[in-house]
Enzyme design. Structure first.
Site, mmCIF file in Angstrom:
data_model
loop_
_atom_site.group_PDB
_atom_site.id
_atom_site.type_symbol
_atom_site.label_atom_id
_atom_site.label_comp_id
_atom_site.label_asym_id
_atom_site.label_seq_id
_atom_site.Cartn_x
_atom_site.Cartn_y
_atom_site.Cartn_z
ATOM 1 N N LYS A 199 14.294 31.575 81.893
ATOM 2 C CA LYS A 199 13.047 32.622 81.773
ATOM 3 C C LYS A 199 11.918 32.542 82.912
ATOM 4 C CE LYS A 199 13.093 34.759 77.357
ATOM 5 N NZ LYS A 199 12.442 34.387 75.866
ATOM 6 N N ASP A 259 17.954 25.597 80.217
ATOM 7 C CA ASP A 259 18.516 27.008 80.336
ATOM 8 C C ASP A 259 17.907 27.483 79.020
ATOM 9 O OD1 ASP A 259 19.743 27.207 82.581
ATOM 10 O OD2 ASP A 259 21.574 26.890 81.558
ATOM 11 N N MET A 273 30.018 35.366 75.812
ATOM 12 C CA MET A 273 29.370 36.347 76.561
ATOM 13 C C MET A 273 29.951 37.600 76.387
ATOM 14 S SD MET A 273 28.006 34.189 80.127
ATOM 15 C CE MET A 273 29.782 33.401 80.476
HETATM 16 N N1 SAH Z 1 28.568 26.023 78.697
HETATM 17 C C1 SAH Z 1 28.333 26.967 77.202
HETATM 18 C C2 SAH Z 1 28.863 28.178 77.412
HETATM 19 C C3 SAH Z 1 27.766 29.301 78.045
HETATM 20 S S1 SAH Z 1 27.948 30.638 78.231
HETATM 21 C C4 SAH Z 1 29.208 26.084 76.199
HETATM 22 O O1 SAH Z 1 30.171 25.249 76.456
HETATM 23 O O2 SAH Z 1 29.006 26.362 74.950
HETATM 24 C C5 SAH Z 1 27.150 31.228 77.092
HETATM 25 C C6 SAH Z 1 27.796 32.058 75.805
HETATM 26 O O3 SAH Z 1 28.145 30.714 74.974
HETATM 27 C C7 SAH Z 1 27.148 32.759 75.028
HETATM 28 O O4 SAH Z 1 27.004 34.077 75.391
HETATM 29 C C8 SAH Z 1 28.008 32.613 73.784
HETATM 30 O O5 SAH Z 1 29.338 33.391 73.756
HETATM 31 C C9 SAH Z 1 28.296 31.332 73.533
HETATM 32 N N2 SAH Z 1 27.177 30.275 72.889
HETATM 33 C C10 SAH Z 1 26.614 29.263 73.196
HETATM 34 N N3 SAH Z 1 26.037 28.951 72.192
HETATM 35 C C11 SAH Z 1 26.378 29.385 71.232
HETATM 36 C C12 SAH Z 1 25.875 29.352 69.889
HETATM 37 N N4 SAH Z 1 25.332 28.393 69.530
HETATM 38 N N5 SAH Z 1 26.584 30.170 68.905
HETATM 39 C C13 SAH Z 1 27.304 31.102 69.445
HETATM 40 N N6 SAH Z 1 27.809 31.216 70.689
HETATM 41 C C14 SAH Z 1 27.071 30.444 71.429
#
Ligand code: SAH
Length: 493
Positions: free
Chosen positions: A60, A38, A174
């Site tokens: 993408k 992803d 998000m």
């Molecule tokens: N499965 C992922 C979340 C997916 S949804 C998890 O467990 O982390 C995607 C969201 O995750 C983003 O919009 C953001 O809110 C958060 N996110 C993922 N990586 C991040 C990072 N390095 N720093 C801040 N937010 C992050």
């Protein structure tokens, strides 16, 4: 390729810092035939994936839109039906807003076997890297993870009244674009507008940014600082601890941007050390090396000289291919140009007889002669880079020492000029060839006087200075000493 049906591993890659990839995730990745990944998978994690594994980016497509879910499902299925081990790599944990459940349901329906490797979710890890413990007995007794993204682009389904009543820590994912609505909803439901809040962008990564504010102001902070996804927003009293408990932004090289120019194979140590100290490191290989064919018959020589750890590696690989081992060197004296080369020799059970006081070819040759260790009675063989600096052999030449110069590997230059050098505090050069590869890439398109070049030794610095770069030389010619120099000058600023 495996026989029969393959398997799909649904793997969480963590929040982006490659050291937060679990041991199991890395193990599964190394054994994969295909990796379907992803947008959230960071470059530093992608660079750890072995080159021979097929990588499919579904974050993408050509039009820069994500590949639709049904297409992703199709890819997973068809690769598994080809008998391949498929890793479906997702950011954070695959079940935390990651659609992992939906993908597994599809695989279940399609009779394809799967395993799940949980990942470190950004919801908790990113907060930790911002000095925010998501729970704390003095402040809350629950933790809630909420998405600010509606399923089909419709309105948000957040039960603000319940969230406010529970008084737990709220983590919004998000939600960068929708947070102004969320803040309104929480305040209307009775939350104190002055409640502590934080937004953390690119958490756990070297370019992490953190802003602490009040609930009523956080949307303004997001807009003013142009916070972008990925970011989490934390609402709750635990945010007040951030100042005290932040450790990440206090790392000595936090905020320091470094470009590393060496060949990929040898840059790992430098990149690792800098990143662990908090630096934002971009690898920019403008040279590569390739082993050459050479004769390992060294019977007639009394001294064997190695001028780089790569030379040692290639020499021993050749021995190995010829079914020989370090005993091939049994009655030889051995010299290494510096401590890294000597360390590499030790890995093969060989302790260098000589390492010069200053780690370069000139000192190596001169000190061997001055100390009487090498005299005109000796025969010397040098394994080194083709077209490497000539100082070492020139000294033997002038002193009438009989020597053979063996090119063990050649340097290839890679043209690569897509980077904006103004973004970097420092650029590291670990050899003259790195300077040549770098300057060949840019030719005269950049202002070299803007570059702070961290050089491993005088020869490298001389090459960088010729282009007008500001040069800083490490105290000794090792990667660790270069890192110490960067810390010293960056922290003195
Ligand atoms: N499965 C992922 C979340 C997916 S949804 C998890 O467990 O982390 C995607 C969201 O995750 C983003 O919009 C953001 O809110 C958060 N996110 C993922 N990586 C991040 C990072 N390095 N720093 C801040 N937010 C992050």
């Amino acid at each position: 390729m495996a026989e029969g049906k393959g398997k799909v591993y649904l793997v969480g890659a963590g929040p982006g810092n490659e050291e937060l990839l679990t041991v199991k995730a890395f193990d599964v990745i190394k054994r994969a035939d295909v990796i379907v990944y992803d947008r959230l998978i960071s470059d530093s994690i992608l660079s750890k994936i072995p080159d021979d594994i097929e990588k499919i980016n579904v974050g993408k497509n050509a039009g820069s839109h994500p590949v639709p879910q049904h297409e992703i499902n199709k890819i997973l299925m068809s690769k598994a039906l080809e008998g391949k081990n498929v890793v479906r790599l997702k950011g954070g944990d695959p079940f935390v807003f990651g659609r992992g459940g939906e993908e597994l349901e599809f695989l279940y329906e399609s009779d394809i076997s799967f395993e799940v490797v949980p990942g470190i979710t950004s919801a908790i890890a990113v907060a930790a890297y911002a000095g925010i413990p998501v729970t704390h007995r003095d402040f809350c007794s629950s933790l809630h993870i909420i998405t600010g993204h509606s399923k089909d682009g419709g309105s948000l389904e957040i039960d603000y009244d319940s969230l406010v009543k529970l008084k737990g820590t709220l983590i919004f994912m998000m939600s960068v674009a929708s947070f102004y609505k969320i803040a309104e909803g929480l305040i209307e439901a009775g939350m104190n507008p002055d409640m502590d809040a934080a937004v953390v962008e690119n958490g756990t990564r070297p370019n992490q940014r953190k802003f602490i504010s009040k609930l009523c102001d956080i949307s303004k902070v997001i807009a003013e600082n142009q916070v972008k996804s990925p970011a989490i927003i934390i609402v709750g009293k635990v945010c007040a601890l951030s100042e005290k408990l932040d450790w990440f932004s206090k790392l000595p090289l936090y905020g320091c941007n470094v470009l590393v120019t060496g060949p990929k194979k040898t840059s790992e140590k430098l990149v690792g050390q800098l990143s662990r100290l908090g630096a934002y490191v971009i690898e920019y290989s403008c040279i590569d090396t390739e082993p050459l064919d050479f004769d390992i018959d060294i019977k007639e020589y009394s001294w064997v000289i190695f001028t780089s750890s790569l030379g040692v590696q290639i020499f021993f690989k050749k021995l190995n291919e010829a079914d020989l081992d370090s005993r091939h060197l049994y009655n030889k004296k051995i010299a290494a140009v510096g401590s890294q080369t000597a360390e590499e020799l030790l890995k093969h059970g060989i302790r260098a007889d000589f390492v010069p006081s200053k780690f370069d070819g000139k000192h190596l040759a001169q000190e061997l002669l001055d100390s009487g260790k090498i005299t005109s009675k000796d025969k010397v063989i040098v394994f080194r880079a083709k077209n490497g600096a000539k100082e070492l052999v020139d000294i033997f030449e002038k002193s009438n020492i009989s020597y053979t110069d063996v090119p063990a590997y050649a340097t290839r230059y890679i043209k690569n000029d897509t980077i904006d050098i103004n973004n970097f505090n420092y650029i590291t050069f670990t050899s003259e060839s790195c300077v040549k590869g770098f300057t060949d890439s840019f030719e005269n398109t950049i202002d070299y006087s803007k570059i702070n070049a961290i050089c491993i030794g005088e020869q490298t610095a001389k090459a960088a200075r010729a282009y007008g770069m500001n040069t800083i030389i490490s105290d000794i010619a090792t990667v660790s000493s270069m890192v110490e120099k960067i810390v010293e000058i960056y922290c003195a600023k």
